[in-house]
Design a protein around this motif. Sequence first.
Motif, short mmCIF file in Angstrom:
data_model
loop_
_atom_site.label_atom_id
_atom_site.label_comp_id
_atom_site.label_asym_id
_atom_site.label_seq_id
_atom_site.Cartn_x
_atom_site.Cartn_y
_atom_site.Cartn_z
N ASP A 29 0.83 -1.21 0.00
CA ASP A 29 0.00 0.00 0.00
C ASP A 29 0.86 1.26 0.00
OD1 ASP A 29 -2.26 -1.52 0.00
OD2 ASP A 29 -2.57 -1.43 2.18
N GLN A 30 1.92 1.24 0.80
CA GLN A 30 2.79 2.42 0.91
C GLN A 30 3.50 2.72 -0.42
OE1 GLN A 30 5.50 2.63 4.32
NE2 GLN A 30 7.09 3.39 2.96
N LEU A 31 3.95 1.67 -1.09
CA LEU A 31 4.72 1.86 -2.33
C LEU A 31 3.84 1.90 -3.57
CD1 LEU A 31 7.80 -0.46 -1.63
CD2 LEU A 31 7.59 2.01 -1.27
N GLY A 32 2.55 1.59 -3.41
CA GLY A 32 1.65 1.62 -4.55
C GLY A 32 1.86 0.48 -5.52
N ILE A 33 2.25 -0.68 -5.00
CA ILE A 33 2.44 -1.86 -5.85
C ILE A 33 1.66 -3.02 -5.25
CG2 ILE A 33 4.71 -1.11 -6.67
CD1 ILE A 33 6.01 -2.93 -4.62
#
Length: 297
Positions: A29-33
């Motif tokens: 979620d944090q890295l958008g992957i």
Amino acid sequence: MNLLSKIDIRQLQVLKALLEKRNLSKVADQLGISQQAVSEQLKKLRHNFDDRLFIRTSNGVVPTPFAQSLQTKVTRALASIEDLLIAEEFDPKTISTTFTICSTDLEQTVILPKFLTLLRKHAPKVKLAVKTLSLDDIDSSLLTGKVDLVITNPMFAPNNYPSTTLYQEQYLCVASKDNQDIAVQSSISDVAKIPQLVVSPSRGEFSGAANKWFADQGHPRNVVLSVPTFTAAKACIAHSDLCGFIPARLLPDPTLKIISLDKQVPGFDVIAVWHQRSSQDKLHTYIRELLMQAASE
């Protein structure tokens, strides 16, 4: 294979996030992957470091001692990379360096004093080195970085380098104020017969910028002296029977008289030339802007 060649920034970002979050879903979620992408990067990390790095638990993952030892290093490495990508704020008043300009005495007389006033006001820590123009060294001096910028006539500039026009200059025919043999109203044909001098920076040529024009008019001129500077040209004309063509911005001169001709000798552009590598350099761009301002004044 060198470890540096196998690890990319994305892997380091995943490693840093896992050390902080200790949960693959939260890292995704944090890295958008996707979580699968996080798992794939973790697999590569384990292979590259030859360590399990993280042990799965019911609540997420727990770092191995080796992984924990990497946390400070990874954080510092990513911070350094981010610093590379952040453009520093440009403040000319804080820049401390030396800038080298190459020009003839024409530009040193016409532009340099006004430019220096602007430079001292807006970039007082920049030291300015001004060199005499050497026509045959323009290309190599810019290429090697010995000179940052050249101010010259377009006919002498390498055509593969970027440039900008600073101003347009006009030639005026002059003779000694004491020379009674040359009338202040003369024709091109009369002037062509008078012994003349030309300015040829560093080469000592007798052709001069106006030679072809005189020949095209059907009146080849009689050039008997070549000097490297306009300063020398004015002094020699003032104390001899010669005439010559001097840029209008260097006139009037109390030792010389201006000869009005029936045809106007073509003028020329004064341009600034630099190497392509400096086109987007902030200080170089700023210097060029100050030169343009000085020339417009």
